[in-house]
Design a protein around this motif. Sequence first.
Motif, PDB file in Angstrom:
ATOM      1  N   GLN A 171      84.871  50.054  63.376  1.00 29.47           N
ATOM      2  CA  GLN A 171      84.039  49.657  62.245  1.00 29.47           C
ATOM      3  C   GLN A 171      83.918  50.800  61.231  1.00 29.47           C
ATOM      4  O   GLN A 171      83.961  51.973  61.607  1.00 29.47           O
ATOM      5  CB  GLN A 171      82.632  49.266  62.721  1.00 29.47           C
ATOM      6  N   GLU A 175      76.212  51.696  56.731  1.00 30.38           N
ATOM      7  CA  GLU A 175      74.962  51.110  57.207  1.00 30.38           C
ATOM      8  C   GLU A 175      75.200  49.920  58.138  1.00 30.38           C
ATOM      9  O   GLU A 175      74.399  49.660  59.043  1.00 30.38           O
ATOM     10  CB  GLU A 175      74.102  50.681  56.019  1.00 30.38           C
ATOM     11  N   GLU A 176      76.297  49.208  57.937  1.00 29.49           N
ATOM     12  CA  GLU A 176      76.608  48.074  58.802  1.00 29.49           C
ATOM     13  C   GLU A 176      76.860  48.538  60.238  1.00 29.49           C
ATOM     14  O   GLU A 176      76.492  47.847  61.193  1.00 29.49           O
ATOM     15  CB  GLU A 176      77.839  47.332  58.278  1.00 29.49           C
ATOM     16  N   LEU A 178      75.421  51.076  61.725  1.00 30.52           N
ATOM     17  CA  LEU A 178      74.102  51.322  62.315  1.00 30.52           C
ATOM     18  C   LEU A 178      73.410  50.014  62.675  1.00 30.52           C
ATOM     19  O   LEU A 178      72.719  49.920  63.700  1.00 30.52           O
ATOM     20  CB  LEU A 178      73.239  52.126  61.348  1.00 30.52           C
ATOM     21  N   ARG A 179      73.592  49.009  61.840  1.00 27.98           N
ATOM     22  CA  ARG A 179      72.987  47.706  62.122  1.00 27.98           C
ATOM     23  C   ARG A 179      73.586  47.103  63.389  1.00 27.98           C
ATOM     24  O   ARG A 179      72.851  46.541  64.226  1.00 27.98           O
ATOM     25  CB  ARG A 179      73.203  46.748  60.951  1.00 27.98           C
ATOM     26  N   LEU A 180      74.900  47.216  63.565  1.00 25.59           N
ATOM     27  CA  LEU A 180      75.559  46.664  64.737  1.00 25.59           C
ATOM     28  C   LEU A 180      75.128  47.390  66.014  1.00 25.59           C
ATOM     29  O   LEU A 180      74.905  46.763  67.062  1.00 25.59           O
ATOM     30  CB  LEU A 180      77.077  46.743  64.573  1.00 25.59           C
ATOM     31  N   GLY A 182      72.291  48.896  66.432  1.00 30.25           N
ATOM     32  CA  GLY A 182      70.921  48.459  66.681  1.00 30.25           C
ATOM     33  C   GLY A 182      70.855  47.070  67.273  1.00 30.25           C
ATOM     34  O   GLY A 182      70.008  46.784  68.132  1.00 30.25           O
ATOM     35  N   LEU A 183      71.776  46.195  66.847  1.00 24.42           N
ATOM     36  CA  LEU A 183      71.787  44.816  67.336  1.00 24.42           C
ATOM     37  C   LEU A 183      72.270  44.736  68.784  1.00 24.42           C
ATOM     38  O   LEU A 183      71.633  44.098  69.629  1.00 24.42           O
ATOM     39  CB  LEU A 183      72.689  43.957  66.442  1.00 24.42           C
ATOM     40  N   TYR A 184      73.400  45.383  69.067  1.00 26.46           N
ATOM     41  CA  TYR A 184      74.028  45.232  70.379  1.00 26.46           C
ATOM     42  C   TYR A 184      73.504  46.210  71.422  1.00 26.46           C
ATOM     43  O   TYR A 184      73.671  45.968  72.617  1.00 26.46           O
ATOM     44  CB  TYR A 184      75.541  45.374  70.250  1.00 26.46           C
ATOM     45  N   TYR A 187      68.625  46.170  70.506  1.00 25.67           N
ATOM     46  CA  TYR A 187      67.931  44.905  70.764  1.00 25.67           C
ATOM     47  C   TYR A 187      68.145  44.423  72.196  1.00 25.67           C
ATOM     48  O   TYR A 187      67.215  43.941  72.849  1.00 25.67           O
ATOM     49  CB  TYR A 187      68.404  43.828  69.784  1.00 25.67           C
TER      50      TYR A 187
END
Length: 212
Positions: A171, A175-176, A178-180, A182-184, A187
């Motif tokens: 990837q 910022e995307e 970091l979002r991924l 955080g998601l996988y 969360y």
Amino acid sequence: MRSGLLLTPLEWLWTAIGVLLTILGTLTHLSFPPGLPGLGGYSFSLQIGGVLLTACLAGPVAAVCAQIVYLGLGLAGLQVFAQGGGWQYLYQPAFGYLLGFLPGAWACGTIAFPQRDPYPSPPAHQRAADAKRWAEGIPYSPVGLQELGSGSLVALALVHLTGILYLLATQPWNEELLRLIGLYSGYTLPGQIIVASFVAVIALLLRRLLLL
């Protein structure tokens, strides 16, 4: 006892059981009641539970083989992954976490079965001694809740480490990404810790019943 690199019949059986447990866990989701403070509405799957339970009961070889078969089925097109299946899943951000099942299963199984062969054939005098110890109420297996729990947590760490490394390699670093992560990882990790805790307890009870 295993002959060379070939699996024993019992390991083949556990491999099949591990595949089924992982698939069923992927399809099973639990969620907390909406009104529960802090965790209201939080949902998680039992997928990792299938991986860990197989490792705790069958050892590293059967656990890893089960995950190889599971990955193979998913990449071949069977809808066994959380978001479907097919070779295109290689490009899914979550695929690295599935790859992490391999080192995770091996680590957990190795900690759960300190001896090299999880199903050795002990000599007759050893079997008699084990039967006597069991009749006297002495636990058959030296592996306890601490080992099973720590093995499950080590497996979780390896799953997420592999998944994050896969994200870093596939990837863009923005910022995307970091979002991924955080998601996988951020969360899903709390739910997986809950599942791992229950798996350790269930595995301990089953090991006592199965004399593992």
